[in-house]
Design an enzyme around this catalytic site. Structure first.
Site, PDB file in Angstrom:
ATOM      1  N   HIS A 179       0.624  -0.876  -0.098  1.00 60.81           N
ATOM      2  CA  HIS A 179       0.195  -0.284  -0.403  1.00 60.81           C
ATOM      3  C   HIS A 179       1.031   0.727  -0.117  1.00 60.81           C
ATOM      4  CE1 HIS A 179      -2.978   2.534   1.789  1.00 60.81           C
ATOM      5  NE2 HIS A 179      -3.655   2.085   1.575  1.00 60.81           N
ATOM      6  N   ASP A 212       2.983  -4.713   8.244  1.00 63.29           N
ATOM      7  CA  ASP A 212       1.323  -4.200   8.126  1.00 63.29           C
ATOM      8  C   ASP A 212       0.430  -4.619   8.121  1.00 63.29           C
ATOM      9  OD1 ASP A 212      -0.385  -2.609   7.006  1.00 63.29           O
ATOM     10  OD2 ASP A 212       0.107  -2.116   5.456  1.00 63.29           O
ATOM     11  N   GLN A 220      -4.439  -5.128   6.907  1.00 66.23           N
ATOM     12  CA  GLN A 220      -5.886  -6.334   6.254  1.00 66.23           C
ATOM     13  C   GLN A 220      -5.546  -7.403   6.587  1.00 66.23           C
ATOM     14  OE1 GLN A 220      -7.772  -5.186   3.715  1.00 66.23           O
ATOM     15  NE2 GLN A 220      -7.074  -3.454   3.763  1.00 66.23           N
ATOM     16  N   LYS A 235     -10.551  -0.320  10.347  1.00 63.99           N
ATOM     17  CA  LYS A 235     -10.652  -1.783   8.784  1.00 63.99           C
ATOM     18  C   LYS A 235     -11.208  -2.900  10.281  1.00 63.99           C
ATOM     19  CE  LYS A 235      -7.776   0.289   5.607  1.00 63.99           C
ATOM     20  NZ  LYS A 235      -6.501   0.379   4.886  1.00 63.99           N
ATOM     21  N   CYS A 287      -5.143   2.353  -3.391  1.00 67.46           N
ATOM     22  CA  CYS A 287      -3.518   2.791  -2.794  1.00 67.46           C
ATOM     23  C   CYS A 287      -2.167   2.354  -3.095  1.00 67.46           C
ATOM     24  CB  CYS A 287      -3.970   3.401  -1.528  1.00 67.46           C
ATOM     25  SG  CYS A 287      -4.374   4.707  -1.514  1.00 67.46           S
TER      26      CYS A 287
HETATM   27  C1  LIG Z   1      -5.634   1.118   4.987  1.00 67.93           C
HETATM   28  C2  LIG Z   1      -4.015   0.200   4.502  1.00 67.93           C
HETATM   29  C3  LIG Z   1      -3.565   1.210   5.845  1.00 67.93           C
HETATM   30  C4  LIG Z   1      -2.925   2.325   5.450  1.00 67.93           C
HETATM   31  O1  LIG Z   1      -4.488   2.414   6.368  1.00 67.93           O
HETATM   32  P1  LIG Z   1      -5.445   4.227   7.115  1.00 67.93           P
HETATM   33  O2  LIG Z   1      -6.015   3.846   8.233  1.00 67.93           O
HETATM   34  O3  LIG Z   1      -5.399   4.343   5.861  1.00 67.93           O
HETATM   35  O4  LIG Z   1      -3.825   4.642   7.875  1.00 67.93           O
HETATM   36  C5  LIG Z   1      -1.999   0.212   4.873  1.00 67.93           C
HETATM   37  N1  LIG Z   1      -1.642  -0.541   4.779  1.00 67.93           N
HETATM   38  C6  LIG Z   1      -2.816  -1.647   4.550  1.00 67.93           C
HETATM   39  C7  LIG Z   1      -2.235  -2.965   4.135  1.00 67.93           C
HETATM   40  C8  LIG Z   1      -3.890  -1.026   3.740  1.00 67.93           C
HETATM   41  O5  LIG Z   1      -4.670  -1.688   3.595  1.00 67.93           O
END
Ligand SMILES: *Cc1c(COP(=O)(O)O)cnc(C)c1O
Length: 410
Positions: free
Chosen positions: A126, A204, A207, A230, A368
């Protein structure tokens, strides 16, 4: 004792008031969970109750109300730590995954990176896990290496191993689960390999947390980030997990109140521990909401969630198997409930617009992940992403609407 774990999507739906609203006059079919999840009543109530009964600034209040707010804030940190299997002294509150990744890049990586050192990323990252690294690469003279994604959406492990074995490699930052391909990276294995070369790993988890119950100690990452929104919690709250032993070497990310020990014009000393990374008044109501979301999730049977989301994906594929020109992007066997697709000759935005008219909320664009879009050769794709409150009926509506849309557009 804790209640037995449960899982029934139709029961779960009842906890999410927004799911009974309409979209363009049709029952809402919400399939944009990878962008943000909806909130259970318990979370909405917790935020409301915080403002109705407990709102005060945290830290240094002597009155009862301030203590109540402070206790709620602290309890949330503890709940999150327990949920991830780590210590509360390793949990830093942020605005979200994006701020978390920026913090790690600036506070941890920038001070240790030297010219020629390598930061390893992957093609499926992302933008939030690309741009902060480009910024610190620029300021330190470090170089970025990018691990390719193979046709099925898995990582090229051979190249990754080559990169990790390079003595210049210092940091590996990768997603646990891809928000486009649904790929669940074998992170435990990768982290072991990285550590054998002395490479620190930033995961990260934006997800992965909504789909998998994680034990970060077992996974072994050095850092982990996610966003509350999320994970069925409010927007504007997120978490960085940082291994305790790495915290003392990290420099402050932002300066201000609450992150200091002593301030004077001749020199300021900083607070120790996670406090040092939480400058200013924090998002207390968001933290309380996130604590409530985790409390909600503690009663959910996650292995069953995983089975359910995979079954939604399987049904989607079956229902769409006769749709000519359909390509699914990301086909690894164990992928998460993300269905990213294109239909030959049809623009994804047109599809999403027609789906919207039938009540179905999907997302189109680059998600993104522009470098990944360049890799797979499409400027934009469409995506339906599932959560535990989605049903076989949702998937049926999506598939029917999609087929009608394609017929209209071709
Ligand atoms: C949504 C997302 C982000 C960023 O999250 P924010 O809530 O916009 O800060 C980073 N990495 C992944 C894989 C995402 O899906």
């Amino acid at each position: 004792m804790s209640k037995p774990l449960t899982f029934d999507p139709y029961e779960i739906r009842k906890d999410f008031p927004i799911l009974s609203r309409k979209n363009r006059g049709k029952p809402l079919v919400y399939l944009d969970n990878a962008a943000t999840s909806q909130k259970p009543q318990m979370v909405i109530d917790a935020v409301k109750e915080y403002y109705e009964c407990n709102n005060s600034n945290v830290h240094r209040g002597v009155y009862e109300l301030a203590e109540d707010a402070e206790n709620l804030y602290r309890d949330s940190r503890q709940k999150i730590a327990n949920w991830l299997g780590v210590g509360s002294e390793e949990i830093i509150f942020t605005r979200g995954a994006t701020e978390g990744l920026n913090m790690i890049a600036r506070s941890f990586a920038e001070p240790i990176l030297k010219p020629g050192n390598q930061i390893i990323l992957t093609e499926m990252e992302h933008h939030a896990n690309i741009v902060p690294w480009q910024m610190v690469a620029q300021s330190t003279g470090a170089e970025i290496r990018v691990v390719p994604v193979l046709d099925d959406g898995s990582l090229d492990r051979e190249i990754l191993s080559q990169f990790l074995a390079n003595p210049q490699s210092t940091i590996l930052a990768l997603c646990h689960v891809s928000n486009v391909l649904g790929t669940v990276n074998p992170v435990k294995e990768i982290i072991e390999e990285a550590h054998s070369h002395g490479v620190k790993v930033i995961l990260d988890g934006a997800q992965s947390v909504p789909h998998l119950k994680l034990d970060l100690r077992n996974i072994g990452c050095d850092f982990f980030v996610f966003s509350g929104h999320k994970l069925f919690a409010p927007m504007g709250i997120g978490v960085v997990f940082a291994k305790k032993e790495l915290l003392p070497d990290m420099v402050p990310y932002q300066g201000g109140g609450d992150m200091i020990d002593q301030v004077s014009f001749s020199g300021t000393t900083y607070a120790s521990g996670v406090q040092r990374f939480e400058a200013g008044t924090p998002n207390v109501s968001g933290a309380v909401g996130l604590g409530a979301a985790i409390k909600y999730l503690e009663n959910i049977d996650f292995p069953k969630v995983d089975t359910h989301e995979k079954s939604l994906l399987k049904t989607t594929r079956e229902l769409l198997s006769d749709l000519r020109g359909l390509t699914e992007h990301g086909t690894t066997p164990n992928k998460a409930g993300v269905f990213c697709f294109t239909v030959a000759g049809v623009h994804p935005h047109d599809l999403a617009t027609l789906l919207d008219a039938e009540g179905v909320a999907t997302r189109t664009g680059h998600h993104c992940c522009q470098p990944l879009m360049q890799k797979i050769g499409y400027p934009a794709t469409a995506r339906a992403s599932f959560s535990f409150y989605n049903t076989e009926q949702d998937v049926q509506t999506f598939a029917d609407s999609l087929k009608r849309a394609v017929k209209l557009l071709l």
